[in-house]
Design an enzyme around this catalytic site. Structure first.
Site, PDB file in Angstrom:
ATOM      1  N   ARG B 238       0.861  -1.188   0.000  1.00 37.86           N
ATOM      2  CA  ARG B 238       0.000   0.000   0.000  1.00 37.86           C
ATOM      3  C   ARG B 238       0.893   1.232   0.000  1.00 37.86           C
ATOM      4  O   ARG B 238       1.926   1.256   0.677  1.00 37.86           O
ATOM      5  CB  ARG B 238      -0.914   0.028   1.227  1.00 37.86           C
ATOM      6  N   GLU B 267      -3.632   7.388  -4.837  1.00 34.48           N
ATOM      7  CA  GLU B 267      -3.981   6.833  -6.156  1.00 34.48           C
ATOM      8  C   GLU B 267      -5.324   7.373  -6.642  1.00 34.48           C
ATOM      9  O   GLU B 267      -6.224   7.542  -5.827  1.00 34.48           O
ATOM     10  CB  GLU B 267      -4.052   5.310  -6.050  1.00 34.48           C
ATOM     11  N   HIS B 285      -1.144   0.201  -9.622  1.00 33.43           N
ATOM     12  CA  HIS B 285      -1.776  -0.720  -8.660  1.00 33.43           C
ATOM     13  C   HIS B 285      -2.260  -1.964  -9.415  1.00 33.43           C
ATOM     14  O   HIS B 285      -3.462  -2.288  -9.429  1.00 33.43           O
ATOM     15  CB  HIS B 285      -2.950  -0.056  -7.922  1.00 33.43           C
TER      16      HIS B 285
END
Lengths: 319, 319
Positions: B238, B267, B285
């Site tokens: 993360r 993000e 991601h």
């Protein structure tokens, strides 16, 4: 003092020479045709009497022509693992010993093969471009990749590099088969007699074999079609093992899923049509180009030149 | 007929829902606030009486606010492995079960971590740009990379993903250490009590841990400086585990060797200063985004929703 050092003809020169020029030059006196204004053949003729050893890269063909000009030559040290640039037949005839890099580059080459394979399967370079172009914010989701584990991988040439690739891909859960000049006695992976058979049972081919008359253009349209339209080919060996025209044609027609190419038929020329394809990842013959391998090859070359001049055994003698 | 299917609140929606929408919709009736013009809280209030189960992605925070509006909610299925977007404390208090993706994504995430690491060490994306820009012909030699084998790699979080990374990097000859909430009883790799200690003894950090209050900004300037100026950090966990501002600052000052980032603090916003740096490789991601993992997560979600509505045991229940 340089006059007291043994003469070594430098052809290429190999990249490792540039990195370690000072250290090399403390031990040998290098004759450098590349830095001379005299044409190569003339340069060689001028030094024919004093050249007993040569240090070369894979980029310079050592032909029978060149060997004829150098009657005193008795040892060629190449900085490469591949020896397809040297006329080995002529060397044997003339009593010229040849040594190569042996397995020094194998791990780096295998690492690059795995890196290129993950890049193609998981679209790493293309995704990197996507992020850098600001498209993540704009478009949101990026297309799915493919999982490495469980894939049927065919290793083309299970020598030192091929074995290192197999060992690595095994840890990712790939299902390995291979083809090679001969079935290996102590290898558990299934052996295929032909490249066609290997391609038909594989989803991925990793090319790790030497370039020889037998392997030249071994991977052509037929092999690519046998691999199938989702198939992936990784080449970290030599460009001419693949028929580059066939490969480009299949890529443009969607008859292959993707490729990772470290080597090309006419380096440094790369067909520009490759550049537009997101499923093509290219590196500039860089699979073995690490600081660590350069240190190792430097030590090998110095050791072998010392061994030659003191008439002690060579490492990785191939002729 | 849709009226007879059990209601499931869809939040996000997860990418896998888009890939398998038809199949999902044959089994459940999804309430879709994203497709409604009604504001989210109003939409939830309107359906409060009928929402017993929710299917969500990691991009939607499930706060105590949202949980309060849905008194009948008893099950949250998240499509992610991470659960930091869900107020677990509030879920426990309210008797809401939570299940995640378990280890379904671990292998894909580990593969991407290795791919990003090889890319950074061996400059794959940057070399690909070099070839595509026609610079191979023009400039010749491309800078050396670094060998993966022999590197001291610190795994940050030795759960399912971290273990898969360790298994893979072991086959490349890396020297593995790790830090984790607790020392693992049956793990042979050396354990470090703190991230600072792990960074000091490593050349590479691979971040695989969950984002929690304890791991938020765990990798900051001090940790980066302990890793050293040739150090490499890979993050497929993360974004907020790394202090992104510190990281950028260290990259710009040359206080770190390179990074491979699949995740970011905000993000899909990525600081544009990253884009100019050749030693930064980024993916959107995307570490778990494969066709295979999507098939697996689809099957898990359907199985768990079925299990919830028929009151049979859930897979990968975390609360």
């Amino acid at each position: 003092m340089a006059d007291e050092l043994p003469n070594v003809l430098l052809l290429g020169p190999p990249s490792v020479f540039k990195s370690y020029e000072r250290q090399f030059s403390e031990k040998f006196h290098f004759l450098k045709p590349k830095e001379s204004s005299i044409p190569l053949h003339q340069f060689l003729s001028n030094h024919a009497g004093s050249v007993k050893a040569a240090f070369c890269s894979a980029s310079v063909p050592i032909t029978s022509d060149i060997l004829q000009i150098l009657p005193e030559l008795r040892f060629i040290m190449t900085s490469s693992a591949g020896i397809n640039h040297i006329d080995l037949h002529e060397c044997r005839k003339r009593g010229v010993k040849v040594a190569n890099a042996g397995p020094i580059f194998s791990e780096d080459a295998a690492d690059m093969a795995v890196g290129l394979l993950i890049d193609v399967l998981r679209k790493v370079s293309a995704a990197n471009r996507f992020v850098k172009a600001g498209l993540w914010q704009q478009n949101g989701v990026y297309p799915l990749g493919l999982k490495l584990g469980g894939k049927r991988v065919g290793i083309v040439g299970l020598g030192s590099i091929g074995s290192d690739v197999a060992k690595r891909l095994n840890s990712f859960g790939c299902i390995i088969s291979y083809t090679s000049r001969n079935k290996k006695a102590h290898v558990k992976f299934p052996f295929c007699l032909t490249i066609q058979e290997l391609a038909a049972k594989s989803e991925i081919l990793v090319v790790c074999c030497a370039l020889t008359d037998q392997t030249h253009h071994m991977i052509d349209k037929n092999v690519i079609l046998a691999l199938g339209k989702n198939g992936i080919i990784i080449n970290i060996a030599r460009g001419a093992i693949i028929n580059e025209k066939d490969l480009l044609d299949c890529l443009q027609k969607g008859e292959i899923g993707g490729v990772g190419l470290d080597v090309f038929e006419h380096e440094p020329d790369v067909p520009e049509q490759f550049f537009e394809l997101d499923n093509v990842v290219m590196t500039p013959h860089h699979a073995v180009m690490t600081e660590e391998s350069f240190r190792n090859i430097y030590e090998l070359v110095v050791g072998n030149l010392d061994a030659f001049f003191s008439n002690t055994p060579l490492m990785y003698e191939v002729v």
